[in-house]
Design a protein around this motif. Structure first.
Motif, short mmCIF file in Angstrom:
data_model
loop_
_atom_site.label_atom_id
_atom_site.label_comp_id
_atom_site.label_asym_id
_atom_site.label_seq_id
_atom_site.Cartn_x
_atom_site.Cartn_y
_atom_site.Cartn_z
N ASP A 37 0.79 -1.22 0.00
CA ASP A 37 0.00 0.00 0.00
C ASP A 37 0.84 1.29 0.00
OD1 ASP A 37 -2.22 -1.55 -0.12
OD2 ASP A 37 -3.04 -0.97 1.84
N PRO A 38 1.94 1.37 0.75
CA PRO A 38 2.72 2.62 0.68
C PRO A 38 3.22 2.94 -0.73
CG PRO A 38 3.35 1.36 2.61
CD PRO A 38 2.44 0.47 1.80
N GLU A 39 3.47 1.91 -1.54
CA GLU A 39 3.88 2.15 -2.91
C GLU A 39 2.72 2.63 -3.77
OE1 GLU A 39 6.93 2.02 -4.07
OE2 GLU A 39 7.97 0.18 -3.51
N LEU A 40 1.50 2.28 -3.38
CA LEU A 40 0.32 2.74 -4.12
C LEU A 40 0.02 4.19 -3.85
CD1 LEU A 40 -2.15 -0.27 -3.66
CD2 LEU A 40 -0.74 0.23 -5.64
N THR A 41 0.28 4.64 -2.65
CA THR A 41 -0.06 6.01 -2.29
C THR A 41 1.09 6.99 -2.55
OG1 THR A 41 0.63 5.57 -0.01
CG2 THR A 41 -1.71 5.27 -0.53
N ALA A 42 2.30 6.47 -2.77
CA ALA A 42 3.45 7.34 -3.04
C ALA A 42 3.38 7.88 -4.47
CB ALA A 42 4.75 6.56 -2.86
N HIS A 44 5.72 8.37 -7.42
CA HIS A 44 7.04 7.91 -7.83
C HIS A 44 7.72 8.88 -8.80
CE1 HIS A 44 6.41 4.12 -5.78
NE2 HIS A 44 5.19 4.11 -6.27
N SER A 45 6.95 9.79 -9.37
CA SER A 45 7.48 10.84 -10.23
C SER A 45 6.44 11.94 -10.31
CB SER A 45 7.77 10.29 -11.63
OG SER A 45 7.97 11.35 -12.55
N PRO A 46 6.86 13.21 -10.33
CA PRO A 46 5.87 14.28 -10.48
C PRO A 46 5.17 14.24 -11.83
CG PRO A 46 8.12 15.13 -10.63
CD PRO A 46 8.22 13.72 -10.16
N LEU A 47 5.70 13.44 -12.78
CA LEU A 47 5.05 13.29 -14.07
C LEU A 47 3.83 12.38 -14.01
CD1 LEU A 47 8.23 12.77 -16.28
CD2 LEU A 47 6.84 14.84 -16.13
N MET A 48 3.71 11.60 -12.92
CA MET A 48 2.69 10.58 -12.85
C MET A 48 1.86 10.72 -11.57
SD MET A 48 3.72 9.30 -15.66
CE MET A 48 2.58 7.93 -15.85
N SER A 49 0.66 10.16 -11.60
CA SER A 49 -0.20 10.13 -10.42
C SER A 49 0.22 9.00 -9.50
CB SER A 49 -1.66 9.89 -10.83
OG SER A 49 -2.09 10.80 -11.81
N PRO A 50 -0.12 9.08 -8.21
CA PRO A 50 0.00 7.88 -7.37
C PRO A 50 -0.89 6.77 -7.96
CG PRO A 50 -0.44 9.84 -6.03
CD PRO A 50 -0.64 10.24 -7.46
N LEU A 51 -0.44 5.55 -7.87
CA LEU A 51 -1.20 4.44 -8.45
C LEU A 51 -2.62 4.37 -7.88
CD1 LEU A 51 1.65 1.78 -8.35
CD2 LEU A 51 0.64 2.77 -10.41
N TRP A 53 -4.53 6.80 -7.15
CA TRP A 53 -5.39 7.75 -7.85
C TRP A 53 -5.94 7.11 -9.12
CZ3 TRP A 53 -6.02 9.97 -12.57
CH2 TRP A 53 -6.88 11.06 -12.67
N ASP A 54 -5.07 6.48 -9.90
CA ASP A 54 -5.52 5.83 -11.13
C ASP A 54 -6.59 4.78 -10.84
OD1 ASP A 54 -3.75 6.74 -13.52
OD2 ASP A 54 -2.30 6.37 -11.93
N LEU A 55 -6.40 4.02 -9.77
CA LEU A 55 -7.34 2.97 -9.42
C LEU A 55 -8.74 3.53 -9.18
CD1 LEU A 55 -8.06 0.08 -8.64
CD2 LEU A 55 -7.12 0.54 -6.35
N ALA A 56 -8.86 4.55 -8.36
CA ALA A 56 -10.17 5.13 -8.08
C ALA A 56 -10.71 5.91 -9.27
CB ALA A 56 -10.11 6.01 -6.84
N HIS A 57 -9.83 6.56 -10.03
CA HIS A 57 -10.26 7.28 -11.22
C HIS A 57 -10.90 6.33 -12.23
CE1 HIS A 57 -10.14 10.02 -14.68
NE2 HIS A 57 -9.50 9.07 -15.35
N LEU A 97 -4.20 15.55 -2.36
CA LEU A 97 -5.65 15.47 -2.28
C LEU A 97 -6.08 14.40 -1.27
CD1 LEU A 97 -6.44 15.53 -6.11
CD2 LEU A 97 -6.55 17.46 -4.52
N PRO A 98 -7.29 14.54 -0.70
CA PRO A 98 -7.79 13.51 0.23
C PRO A 98 -8.31 12.28 -0.55
CG PRO A 98 -9.42 15.25 0.00
CD PRO A 98 -8.20 15.71 -0.78
N LEU A 99 -7.38 11.55 -1.14
CA LEU A 99 -7.74 10.42 -2.00
C LEU A 99 -8.25 9.24 -1.17
CD1 LEU A 99 -4.61 10.45 -4.36
CD2 LEU A 99 -6.84 11.55 -4.75
N LEU A 100 -9.05 8.40 -1.80
CA LEU A 100 -9.48 7.17 -1.14
C LEU A 100 -8.24 6.30 -0.88
CD1 LEU A 100 -12.63 6.12 -3.25
CD2 LEU A 100 -12.54 7.55 -1.19
#
Length: 443
Positions: A37-42, A44-51, A53-57, A97-100
């Protein structure tokens, strides 16, 4: 084979949509379950979203289109819509952001999917353009697969040991065919008006006339690109546009992203593993400026988008445009390297079954290919179902990429599919092939 004009039977459409949605969700689960989970919320690059975010999006978009727009249901979580609006928050700002959290994001996406499958079970596939031929379901499957590719890019950018594994492509003998292929002058049909799940920027079909040109039989390889580096290509202003020269100097770019020179050889980092750069693979992780500079150095140029599509789709014997280089049949593993089946391009010259009628290879899969063209609408373009899919990106800021990569699923890749990005982008799975003019009247 899945030909566009055969997709009229409701049960066939239902099966196709279910397969596409299921394949996408299985891939999403793989990409988000292979790290803690910490890798999902981190980030990893300012070019990309935390993983996460993509999951809930992914779930939010599915709810918006399949549950609210198609089925007319009330919003499940209206308070999170703004959090997962890709246009409201740039990627660099999303970690604040207050992401899920991961467990809640998974639960939300799963609940949306369960309800969406209920909608699919009773869908009539007619009545509106959104529901005709299952377009909305195809659009959502493509959307999820596009984010899966984005998440795979994030995995490539993350530090640490490998979290993903996949078998390598089958070894291929060194390609000894012709270096380039002549594409005769004349008109062809570009785009589509019949592919049921084609997105708005692929439409409508229209005739284009293209002068004769030569195009590389395969994408440019690492070995060929290394010759450009060793010849001082990154230090010679002659080969670069003014913007490109300024960019590489400002960012100290001297080789493709993830490459480094050590002990007299080039190494690269690929999904957490460091390896010698394989000479016969298509070059990967180069921006448009780098591709354009190489082409100039080689005495050639990047193909236009129309040239690329003609090389990929035009069948001169039948005088028609096909869905794919090999014809109208859906891709198989014999045709192309797609769907994250492998985590690298196949050697240049692979997939003889996937070559075009003119003999051009690997036009689909392996690496996205930069073209010289800006992203512009086709004559008669109509935004659908929302302007933000492509219309807001039209203009000279974005360059078109074609063909897909090993990270693209077949549902989001076809001969008419158009991708685009800024000319500075290198984290994407991008490569290129070159072209040159032919004498007038060549055939």
């Amino acid at each position: 084979m899945t030909a566009p004009d055969s997709l009229t039977d409701p049960e066939s459409l239902r099966t196709r949509a279910l397969d596409a949605l299921t394949t996408a969700r299985e891939r999403t689960a793989l990409l988000t379950s292979c790290v803690e989970d910490p890798e999902l919320t981190a980030q990893h690059s300012p070019l990309m979203s935390p993983l996460v975010w993509d999951l809930a999006h992914i779930g939010n978009q599915e709810e918006l289109w399949l549950l609210r727009e198609v089925a007319g249901r009330e919003a499940m979580r209206p308070e999170i819509d703004g959090l997962y609006d890709a246009f409201e928050h740039p990627r660099a700002a999303r970690p604040s952001l207050p992401l899920l959290p991961p467990a809640e994001a998974r639960q939300y996406a799963a609940e949306v999917r369960g309800r969406a499958l209920d909608v699919l079970e009773s869908a009539a596939f007619q009545g509106t353009r959104l529901t005709e031929a299952g377009f909305a379901f195809g659009m959502i499957a493509q959307h999820e697969q596009q984010h899966d590719e984005t998440m795979l890019i994030t995995h490539q950018l993350r530090k640490g040991p490998a979290a993903l594994t996949a078998p390598d492509p089958a070894p291929a003998p060194l390609f000894t065919g012709p270096a380039e292929v002549l594409v005769p002058e004349g008109p062809f049909v570009m785009g589509t008006s019949t592919e049921p799940w084609a997105l708005d920027n692929e439409r409508p079909a229209h005739r284009r006339t293209v002068p004769a040109f030569f195009i590389d039989t395969t994408p440019v390889t690492n070995a060929a690109y290394q010759a450009f580096i060793e010849d001082g290509g990154y230090g010679d202003r002659r080969w670069w546009t003014p913007e490109g020269w300024d960019h590489i100097r400002a960012h100290d770019i001297e080789a493709p992203l993830f490459w480094r020179r050590e002990g007299g050889q080039w190494l690269r980092r690929r999904f957490g593993v460091t390896e010698v750069v394989p000479p016969d693979e298509p070059v990967l992780h180069v921006c448009w400026y780098e591709a354009d500079a190489y082409a100039r150095w080689a005495g050639r140029r990047l193909p236009t988008e129309a040239e690329w599509e003609k090389a990929a789709r035009h069948d001169p014997a039948a005088d028609r445009s096909t869905r794919y280089p090999w014809g109208d049949a859906d891709p198989t593993p014999e045709h192309a390297n797609l769907g994250q089946r492998h985590l690298r391009p196949a050697p240049a010259g692979s997939y003889s079954a996937g070559e075009s009628p003119l003999g051009v290879r690997q036009l689909i899969g392996d690496v996205w290919e930069w073209t010289s063209s800006d992203l512009l609408p086709y004559p008669g373009f109509v935004a659908f179902p929302y302007r933000e899919y492509s219309e807001v990106f039209f203009g000279p800021e974005y360059k078109v990429l074609r063909g897909g990569s090993f990270a693209v699923d077949p549902v989001a890749c076809r001969g008419t599919f158009r991708n685009w990005d800024y000319p500075i982008r290198r984290q994407i799975f991008s490569g290129f092939r070159t072209a040159r003019d032919a004498a007038p009247g060549s055939s």
